[in-house]
Design a protein around this motif. Structure first.
Motif, PDB file in Angstrom:
ATOM      1  N   PHE A  43      26.978  25.881  25.359  1.00  0.00           N
ATOM      2  CA  PHE A  43      28.074  26.855  25.368  1.00  0.00           C
ATOM      3  C   PHE A  43      27.692  28.110  26.148  1.00  0.00           C
ATOM      4  N   VAL A  44      26.441  28.498  26.076  1.00  0.00           N
ATOM      5  CA  VAL A  44      25.988  29.626  26.896  1.00  0.00           C
ATOM      6  C   VAL A  44      26.203  29.303  28.371  1.00  0.00           C
ATOM      7  N   GLU A  45      25.863  28.079  28.782  1.00  0.00           N
ATOM      8  CA  GLU A  45      26.084  27.640  30.157  1.00  0.00           C
ATOM      9  C   GLU A  45      27.565  27.607  30.488  1.00  0.00           C
ATOM     10  N   ALA A  46      28.387  27.151  29.520  1.00  0.00           N
ATOM     11  CA  ALA A  46      29.827  27.048  29.766  1.00  0.00           C
ATOM     12  C   ALA A  46      30.451  28.417  30.019  1.00  0.00           C
ATOM     13  N   LEU A  47      30.055  29.420  29.259  1.00  0.00           N
ATOM     14  CA  LEU A  47      30.613  30.761  29.443  1.00  0.00           C
ATOM     15  C   LEU A  47      30.232  31.342  30.798  1.00  0.00           C
ATOM     16  N   ALA A  48      29.066  30.964  31.307  1.00  0.00           N
ATOM     17  CA  ALA A  48      28.613  31.483  32.601  1.00  0.00           C
ATOM     18  C   ALA A  48      29.191  30.704  33.780  1.00  0.00           C
ATOM     19  N   ALA A  49      29.804  29.546  33.481  1.00  0.00           N
ATOM     20  CA  ALA A  49      30.330  28.685  34.545  1.00  0.00           C
ATOM     21  C   ALA A  49      31.822  28.966  34.759  1.00  0.00           C
ATOM     22  N   PRO A  50      32.346  28.590  35.924  1.00  0.00           N
ATOM     23  CA  PRO A  50      33.772  28.844  36.205  1.00  0.00           C
ATOM     24  C   PRO A  50      34.672  27.825  35.527  1.00  0.00           C
ATOM     25  N   PRO A  51      35.968  28.132  35.381  1.00  0.00           N
ATOM     26  CA  PRO A  51      36.928  27.155  34.845  1.00  0.00           C
ATOM     27  C   PRO A  51      36.898  25.862  35.644  1.00  0.00           C
ATOM     28  N   GLY A  52      37.015  24.744  34.939  1.00  0.00           N
ATOM     29  CA  GLY A  52      37.016  23.439  35.590  1.00  0.00           C
ATOM     30  C   GLY A  52      35.650  22.889  35.898  1.00  0.00           C
ATOM     31  N   SER A  53      34.597  23.620  35.557  1.00  0.00           N
ATOM     32  CA  SER A  53      33.234  23.168  35.862  1.00  0.00           C
ATOM     33  C   SER A  53      32.783  22.105  34.865  1.00  0.00           C
ATOM     34  N   PRO A  54      31.788  21.296  35.242  1.00  0.00           N
ATOM     35  CA  PRO A  54      31.261  20.302  34.299  1.00  0.00           C
ATOM     36  C   PRO A  54      30.751  20.920  33.005  1.00  0.00           C
ATOM     37  N   ALA A  55      30.170  22.124  33.092  1.00  0.00           N
ATOM     38  CA  ALA A  55      29.646  22.761  31.879  1.00  0.00           C
ATOM     39  C   ALA A  55      30.768  23.067  30.896  1.00  0.00           C
ATOM     40  N   ARG A  56      31.905  23.521  31.421  1.00  0.00           N
ATOM     41  CA  ARG A  56      33.013  23.848  30.519  1.00  0.00           C
ATOM     42  C   ARG A  56      33.701  22.602  29.976  1.00  0.00           C
ATOM     43  N   SER A  57      33.561  21.494  30.672  1.00  0.00           N
ATOM     44  CA  SER A  57      34.264  20.281  30.240  1.00  0.00           C
ATOM     45  C   SER A  57      33.680  19.686  28.969  1.00  0.00           C
ATOM     46  N   ARG A  58      32.541  20.203  28.506  1.00  0.00           N
ATOM     47  CA  ARG A  58      31.987  19.731  27.235  1.00  0.00           C
ATOM     48  C   ARG A  58      32.715  20.341  26.031  1.00  0.00           C
ATOM     49  N   TYR A  59      33.494  21.383  26.279  1.00  0.00           N
ATOM     50  CA  TYR A  59      34.230  22.071  25.226  1.00  0.00           C
ATOM     51  C   TYR A  59      35.713  22.062  25.586  1.00  0.00           C
ATOM     52  N   LEU A  60      36.535  22.679  24.753  1.00  0.00           N
ATOM     53  CA  LEU A  60      37.985  22.689  24.963  1.00  0.00           C
ATOM     54  C   LEU A  60      38.427  24.074  25.397  1.00  0.00           C
ATOM     55  N   PHE A  61      38.298  24.344  26.692  1.00  0.00           N
ATOM     56  CA  PHE A  61      38.793  25.574  27.312  1.00  0.00           C
ATOM     57  C   PHE A  61      40.187  25.310  27.875  1.00  0.00           C
ATOM     58  N   ARG A  62      41.086  26.241  27.683  1.00  0.00           N
ATOM     59  CA  ARG A  62      42.426  26.130  28.244  1.00  0.00           C
ATOM     60  C   ARG A  62      42.929  27.518  28.650  1.00  0.00           C
ATOM     61  N   THR A  63      43.896  27.524  29.568  1.00  0.00           N
ATOM     62  CA  THR A  63      44.530  28.778  29.983  1.00  0.00           C
ATOM     63  C   THR A  63      45.517  29.230  28.914  1.00  0.00           C
ATOM     64  N   GLY A  64      45.529  30.532  28.652  1.00  0.00           N
ATOM     65  CA  GLY A  64      46.438  31.073  27.659  1.00  0.00           C
ATOM     66  C   GLY A  64      47.887  31.005  28.089  1.00  0.00           C
ATOM     67  N   ARG A  65      48.789  31.232  27.152  1.00  0.00           N
ATOM     68  CA  ARG A  65      50.222  31.196  27.410  1.00  0.00           C
ATOM     69  C   ARG A  65      50.769  32.624  27.518  1.00  0.00           C
ATOM     70  N   GLY A  66      51.946  32.707  28.132  1.00  0.00           N
ATOM     71  CA  GLY A  66      52.640  33.990  28.209  1.00  0.00           C
ATOM     72  C   GLY A  66      52.177  34.839  29.375  1.00  0.00           C
ATOM     73  N   ALA A  67      52.790  35.990  29.518  1.00  0.00           N
ATOM     74  CA  ALA A  67      52.448  36.911  30.599  1.00  0.00           C
ATOM     75  C   ALA A  67      50.993  37.339  30.462  1.00  0.00           C
ATOM     76  N   GLY A  68      50.228  37.160  31.551  1.00  0.00           N
ATOM     77  CA  GLY A  68      48.833  37.538  31.536  1.00  0.00           C
ATOM     78  C   GLY A  68      47.967  36.681  30.633  1.00  0.00           C
ATOM     79  N   ALA A  69      48.478  35.495  30.247  1.00  0.00           N
ATOM     80  CA  ALA A  69      47.721  34.583  29.369  1.00  0.00           C
ATOM     81  C   ALA A  69      47.316  35.271  28.075  1.00  0.00           C
ATOM     82  N   GLU A  70      48.196  36.135  27.557  1.00  0.00           N
ATOM     83  CA  GLU A  70      47.877  36.933  26.378  1.00  0.00           C
ATOM     84  C   GLU A  70      47.942  36.127  25.086  1.00  0.00           C
ATOM     85  N   GLU A  71      48.636  35.000  25.113  1.00  0.00           N
ATOM     86  CA  GLU A  71      48.803  34.209  23.899  1.00  0.00           C
ATOM     87  C   GLU A  71      47.881  32.985  23.928  1.00  0.00           C
ATOM     88  N   PRO A  72      47.422  32.535  22.755  1.00  0.00           N
ATOM     89  CA  PRO A  72      46.579  31.330  22.714  1.00  0.00           C
ATOM     90  C   PRO A  72      47.301  30.122  23.306  1.00  0.00           C
TER      91      PRO A  72
END
Length: 546
Positions: A113-142
């Motif tokens: 997870f430390v590696e995932a936070l340092a990696a960009p969206p869509g990277s292999p490191a992040r694909s081990r967890y469930l990262f998603r873009t937020g909803r609403g204006a400015g992605a303010e909502e979960p």
């Protein structure tokens, strides 16, 4: 697959909450050497195995269920050598050892997870967890409306980005994405690591949660339904919409684990097992986890959740046995654990709550399958009202509501004042113990034949002699003089009667084997249970039919 006669099918397993069992070095926290020093106690009590909660390196935000390294021991609990000593000592005493496995999530301090936070969206490191873009204006909502088990949203935003990560528990416990094959590969390695060290089994935390619906859609959470004229029980049977739990893909994971564990057992001439913590909505869905090619057992929380009522207990017994029969699995029974209010308190507290707790335990021990006990229940410990300044459960910090600390107060072993032998004299336990526990210690109760500890020892010995292999359960139809709140069943010559009512009831003819408390001869007092050896060929009073 393992032989159906595996040791775990009728075992009594004792849960050791590692932080609260025995502190060998005086730092206020229980540890592995402390557990090892108390293993003769577990043998003398009469259990078959112990399950140890997580002892892995962890920042301890959720007391070990936030794992930073799955193949090591947290220094505050000891070392790998201490774990080896514990295993060797337990096996020398005839005890099996089950360890906790936490595959739904890691700690936020896990290297992945430390590696995932340092990696960009869509990277292999992040694909081990469930990262998603937020909803609403400015992605303010979960990304969706899911809520954490510990309260509040199940999503935390990565600061300065439009990305959020899923955590069905605390924000320091990010959920893994089990659709990524790296995750499955990692955990197969973890299983092999601990099997090689000699553990006898695994308890799988949140076993029903590994997979989520792939779309991560919103959960349908209707407002409290308007029952109208419908009976209440019909409304309550409506199954909740749970896209985050109990998805079908999870079963292929457990098929692969079963193959691994069985192959390992065959190769090493041992009998290893896996038990699931799966909070499912029906007995039938629970049974899916223990089909012949999946896990060996799954916790049956229906017994724990049932009201103090003979009809409620009878329904649990019927439903559980009916669900287990088609898959030839051994049922499990549990009344308390580290996540729930202790059952003497749930049953009303005080003398009556304790009487009911002992009676329910005696009935549980007579049923076929395995029983899981929680440390301290053999002392009759109740839930402790922990002062706010001493609470440490993450759910308390997220919601402000009393969490699980009250069932996790360290064990009282001896003496008249804290730490009651939990640690060296003068040490301070991580959660304060009550000042009035002197009469509840192991030392005090072992010297008292009427104590709860002595009752547990007698009941466990009776289980070995009379209940193991006793045959199928046959529920007994209550005669009129019993009323509606008596549960009775037999297993061969073993007869079991539980009085959940308000008045004494007459007992069938038979030799008394063990009782949960004192009653007048020939009758069973309210909130009590007994085992009887019924005369061969007898069905008890003529009004009882089997």
């Amino acid at each position: 697959m393992s032989a159906p006669q595996g040791w775990w099918r009728e075992a009594v397993v004792y849960e050791v909450y590692v932080r609260s069992f025995a502190d060998s070095d005086g730092d206020g926290v229980g540890d592995l050497p402390g557990i090892t020093s108390r293993l003769p106690y577990l043998r003398d009590l009469g259990v078959d195995a112990l399950w140890i909660t997580p002892f892995y390196p962890s920042p301890q935000h959720d007391h070990g269920y936030d794992v930073a390294d799955y193949c090591a021991v947290d220094p505050r609990f000891g070392s790998l050598e201490d774990l080896d000593t514990l295993l060797d000592t337990a096996h020398g005493l005839g005890l099996r050892v089950i360890v906790d496995l936490v595959p739904n999530h890691t700690s936020s301090e896990h290297p992945w997870f430390v590696e995932a936070l340092a990696a960009p969206p869509g990277s292999p490191a992040r694909s081990r967890y469930l990262f998603r873009t937020g909803r609403g204006a400015g992605a303010e909502e979960p990304p969706n409306n899911w809520e954490s088990v510990f309260g509040g949203p199940a999503w935390t935003r990565v600061e300065g980005t439009d990305q959020w990560y899923l955590h069905l528990f605390d924000s320091t416990q990010p959920d893994l994405d089990w659709r990524n094959p790296e995750v499955a590969q990692m955990f197969e390695g973890v299983l092999q690591f601990w099997l090689d060290r000699g553990v006898d089994g695994f308890r799988v935390d949140v076993a029903h949660g590994l997979f989520k619906e792939e779309s991560l859609r919103d959960q349908d959470r209707p407002e409290e339904p308007d029952a109208g004229d419908a009976p209440r029980e019909i409304v309550e049977r409506t199954l909740a919409d749970e896209p985050m739990w109990d998805q079908p893909e999870v079963h292929e994971v457990y098929r692969s684990w079963r193959r691994l564990v069985d192959d390992y057992s065959d190769e090493h001439g041992t009998d290893r097992m896996v038990v699931a913590e799966a909070w499912t909505q029906t007995p039938e869905s629970m049974a899916r986890f223990v089909r012949p090619d999946e896990l060996h057992q799954s916790f049956n929380f229906s017994w724990l959740l049932a009201d103090w009522s003979a009809p409620a207990f009878a329904e649990v017994v019927r439903g559980t046995l009916a669900a287990m029969a088609p898959v030839d699995a051994s049922p499990t029974w549990v009344l308390s654990n580290h996540d729930v209010v202790r059952h003497p308190t749930r049953y009303g507290g005080g003398a009556r709550g304790l009487a009911r707790a002992r009676a329910a335990t005696l009935v549980m021990l007579a049923l076929p399958g395995s029983c899981y006990l929680y440390q301290g229940e053999e002392l009759g410990l109740e839930e402790v009202d922990v002062a706010p300044e001493h609470r440490q459960d993450p759910s308390w910090f997220r919601t402000g509501e009393v969490g699980r600390d009250g069932c996790r107060v360290p064990m009282p072993w001896s003496g008249q004042e804290p730490p009651y032998g939990f640690g060296p004299p003068g040490s301070t336990p991580w959660i304060p113990q009550p000042a009035d526990w002197g009469g509840l210690t192991v030392e005090a109760q072992r010297a008292d034949p009427g104590s709860t500890w002595s009752f547990y020892q007698r009941a466990l010995a009776a289980r070995h002699r009379h209940a193991r292999g006793a045959g199928p359960v046959e529920l007994i139809a209550a005669p009129a003089e019993w009323g509606a709140d008596v549960l009775a069943f037999r297993r061969g010559s073993l007869g079991v009667v539980l009085n959940c009512g308000e008045v004494p009831v007459p007992l069938p003819t038979g030799r008394l084997l063990v009782a949960s408390g004192d009653s007048d001869p020939g009758v069973l007092a309210p909130d009590h249970a007994v085992w009887l050896e019924l005369p061969q060929g007898s069905s008890g009073p003529s009004s009882i039919s089997l």
